[in-house]
Scaffold this motif. Structure first.
Motif, PDB file in Angstrom:
ATOM      1  N   LEU A 200      42.707  36.398  43.561  1.00  0.00           N
ATOM      2  CA  LEU A 200      41.890  36.741  44.601  1.00  0.00           C
ATOM      3  C   LEU A 200      40.818  35.858  44.897  1.00  0.00           C
ATOM      4  O   LEU A 200      40.522  35.020  43.770  1.00  0.00           O
ATOM      5  N   ASP A 201      40.334  36.105  46.033  1.00  0.00           N
ATOM      6  CA  ASP A 201      38.855  35.245  46.150  1.00  0.00           C
ATOM      7  C   ASP A 201      37.788  35.973  45.561  1.00  0.00           C
ATOM      8  O   ASP A 201      37.544  37.226  45.954  1.00  0.00           O
ATOM      9  N   PRO A 202      36.826  35.577  44.770  1.00  0.00           N
ATOM     10  CA  PRO A 202      36.099  36.034  44.088  1.00  0.00           C
ATOM     11  C   PRO A 202      34.929  36.517  44.860  1.00  0.00           C
ATOM     12  O   PRO A 202      34.110  37.297  44.731  1.00  0.00           O
ATOM     13  N   ALA A 203      34.687  35.722  46.179  1.00  0.00           N
ATOM     14  CA  ALA A 203      33.523  36.177  47.216  1.00  0.00           C
ATOM     15  C   ALA A 203      33.877  37.524  47.859  1.00  0.00           C
ATOM     16  O   ALA A 203      32.834  38.218  48.213  1.00  0.00           O
ATOM     17  N   THR A 204      35.148  37.564  48.201  1.00  0.00           N
ATOM     18  CA  THR A 204      35.517  38.648  49.177  1.00  0.00           C
ATOM     19  C   THR A 204      36.299  39.733  48.554  1.00  0.00           C
ATOM     20  O   THR A 204      36.663  40.710  48.870  1.00  0.00           O
ATOM     21  N   GLY A 205      37.173  39.568  47.412  1.00  0.00           N
ATOM     22  CA  GLY A 205      38.278  40.061  46.869  1.00  0.00           C
ATOM     23  C   GLY A 205      39.501  39.792  47.412  1.00  0.00           C
ATOM     24  O   GLY A 205      40.630  40.885  47.239  1.00  0.00           O
ATOM     25  N   ALA A 206      39.662  39.082  48.632  1.00  0.00           N
ATOM     26  CA  ALA A 206      40.776  38.877  49.372  1.00  0.00           C
ATOM     27  C   ALA A 206      42.041  38.291  48.642  1.00  0.00           C
ATOM     28  O   ALA A 206      41.646  37.399  47.606  1.00  0.00           O
ATOM     29  N   GLN A 207      43.269  38.929  48.577  1.00  0.00           N
ATOM     30  CA  GLN A 207      44.242  38.251  48.103  1.00  0.00           C
ATOM     31  C   GLN A 207      44.713  36.843  48.441  1.00  0.00           C
ATOM     32  O   GLN A 207      44.887  36.926  49.477  1.00  0.00           O
ATOM     33  N   ARG A 208      44.962  36.192  47.663  1.00  0.00           N
ATOM     34  CA  ARG A 208      45.265  34.492  47.900  1.00  0.00           C
ATOM     35  C   ARG A 208      46.919  34.564  47.661  1.00  0.00           C
ATOM     36  O   ARG A 208      47.445  34.040  48.390  1.00  0.00           O
ATOM     37  N   SER A 209      47.189  35.126  46.668  1.00  0.00           N
ATOM     38  CA  SER A 209      48.728  35.246  46.558  1.00  0.00           C
ATOM     39  C   SER A 209      49.118  36.385  45.281  1.00  0.00           C
ATOM     40  O   SER A 209      48.116  36.862  44.576  1.00  0.00           O
ATOM     41  N   ARG A 210      50.217  36.636  45.144  1.00  0.00           N
ATOM     42  CA  ARG A 210      50.741  37.496  44.131  1.00  0.00           C
ATOM     43  C   ARG A 210      52.167  37.250  43.906  1.00  0.00           C
ATOM     44  O   ARG A 210      53.028  37.470  45.092  1.00  0.00           O
ATOM     45  N   PHE A 211      52.546  37.082  42.665  1.00  0.00           N
ATOM     46  CA  PHE A 211      54.160  36.882  42.443  1.00  0.00           C
ATOM     47  C   PHE A 211      54.480  36.836  40.826  1.00  0.00           C
ATOM     48  O   PHE A 211      53.245  37.088  40.183  1.00  0.00           O
ATOM     49  N   VAL A 212      55.624  37.335  40.559  1.00  0.00           N
ATOM     50  CA  VAL A 212      56.054  37.452  39.115  1.00  0.00           C
ATOM     51  C   VAL A 212      56.056  36.121  38.381  1.00  0.00           C
ATOM     52  O   VAL A 212      56.545  34.983  38.924  1.00  0.00           O
ATOM     53  N   LEU A 213      55.536  36.176  37.415  1.00  0.00           N
ATOM     54  CA  LEU A 213      55.573  34.836  36.491  1.00  0.00           C
ATOM     55  C   LEU A 213      56.910  34.943  35.719  1.00  0.00           C
ATOM     56  O   LEU A 213      57.014  35.392  34.435  1.00  0.00           O
TER      57      LEU A 213
END
Length: 416
Positions: A352-365
């Motif tokens: 996530l972006d620490p300034a806004t909380g917007a999600q940048r990416s999400r995936f399984v490791l």
């Protein structure tokens, strides 16, 4: 008969001397102090621009340098491969090996890779070519570094070695050992200063955003935290939290890799209940209740931590909530400028972006058939990448490496 017997004895003696000489030459070539450099033959790679996702798995921990190379540590070797997004470890792009000294720590700044060895010597390598840029003497490490086979303690947690930036823009390499600390110029290795410290009672912690070297000093009376000027080596402040007990530990927060440029500090006595957060500035540390929780990290002047399955961002100065995002149960495993990384219980990596909380990416490791039934160990983030150790469940801290790690390539690396 006597003459023949004497001749045989003479020939045998000569042969014995020859064998001994040959053995001596071989032993000298094998055991004598030596260095071996293999320089880069390929061009310096370009930066990669990848879509988010898992990029590969590695047997040892990478230090990402200049967004272009992966640098690794072996017991007597520091080496690099490329490109940075290669799916597996490749033939070294360059390599530097010393004998009989062992590798103690590695840090990087720009295109300079600085290695510290068990004899105290600092060797700086040009990351573009692998050639030695300079050498400098430093104090020997206070103790032998305990490192498992992935080498995370050498490249991700290189205590006793740090690069600091002074107010006038100079970059300084600070090396701490048993009874002494020295500083050299990153440009050419020229010594700037040296200072005596207590042996066995003085623990370096890292450097602040203003370049000061922070260390915990318990040599004389109650434990204090020293703030040492990176340009002169003079101790500017000796500080301890109000009402602190005699025992005191310190952890730097909001740092670049290697414990450099840290924006905050967390102190504690025995147990986490006494933990207190402090912002680092030009004077004494300033209290920050937002950083009291040991699970909270700091990035871009925002504290981030998990609360009931949500990631919450707060102002580091006044603890005011800036945003809240539901991500599911998990924990913050790493931060870097512009990114905060959460690993969920299902081993999904959420950035996530620490300034806004917007999600940048999400995936399984996950990669190949390895699955997600592993526990996270050490983690590292730099230049948009995240690397995580994968440990076998249940985690056995005392187990050997085969039992401790999930596979022979336990590091998983991803672009975010």
């Amino acid at each position: 008969m006597g003459w023949a017997s004497g001749r045989r004895r003479f020939v045998a003696a000569v042969a014995a001397v020859g064998v001994a000489a040959t053995v001596g030459v071989v032993a000298y070539r094998v055991l004598a102090p030596a260095e071996v450099s293999t320089f880069a033959r390929d061009d310096y790679p370009a930066r990669s621009m990848l879509a988010p996702g898992v990029t590969g798995r590695l047997p040892v921990a990478p230090l990402i340098v200049d967004g272009r190379l992966r640098v690794y540590a072996a017991p007597r070797q520091v080496y690099a491969d490329q490109p940075v997004d290669s799916r597996s470890r490749r033939t070294p792009h360059w390599s530097f090996r010393r004998w009989p000294a062992s590798l103690d720590a590695v840090v990087a700044s720009g295109t300079t890779v600085v290695s510290r060895w068990s004899d105290g010597q600092l060797v700086a390598l040009d990351a573009r070519s692998g050639r030695v840029a300079w050498r400098a003497d430093g104090p020997e490490p206070a103790s032998e570094r305990a490192a498992r086979r992935t080498g995370t303690a050498v490249v991700w947690r290189p205590s006793g070695l740090a690069v600091s930036r002074t107010d006038d823009g100079r970059h300084v390499v600070v090396s701490s050992g048993d009874g002494e600390v020295r500083a050299v110029d990153l440009t050419d290795g020229g010594q700037l200063w040296r200072a005596a410290i207590g042996a066995g009672c003085h623990q370096p912690v890292g450097t602040s955003a203003r370049g000061q070297l922070l260390s915990v000093d318990s040599c004389d009376g109650p434990t204090v935290i020293e703030f040492r000027d990176p340009t002169t080596g003079i101790v500017q402040v000796r500080w301890r939290p109000p009402d602190a007990g005699d025992e005191l530990s310190a952890t730097l927060i909001g740092c670049a890799p290697g414990g450099a440029g840290c924006a905050a500090l967390r102190t504690s006595g025995p147990g986490d209940a006494s933990a207190r957060g402090w912002l680092l500035g030009s004077g004494e540390p300033i209290p920050s209740t937002a950083l009291d929780d040991p699970g909270v990290e700091l990035v871009d002047e925002t504290t981030v931590g998990m609360v009931d399955g949500a990631l919450v961002g707060r102002s580091a100065t006044d603890d005011r909530q800036r945003w809240r995002v539901e991500v599911g149960p998990g924990r913050v495993i790493a931060v870097q400028p512009g990114r905060v990384h959460v690993l969920t219980e299902g081993n999904e990596l959420v950035t996530l972006d620490p300034a806004t909380g917007a999600q940048r990416s999400r995936f399984v490791l996950n990669i190949g058939s390895d699955g997600t039934g592993w526990a996270p160990g050490d983690a590292y983030a730099a230049d948009g990448y995240v690397a995580v150790e994968r440990l076998r469940r249940p985690v056995d801290p005392d187990g050997d490496d085969k039992r401790y790690y999930l596979t022979a390539e336990p590091l998983i690396i991803a672009a975010t």
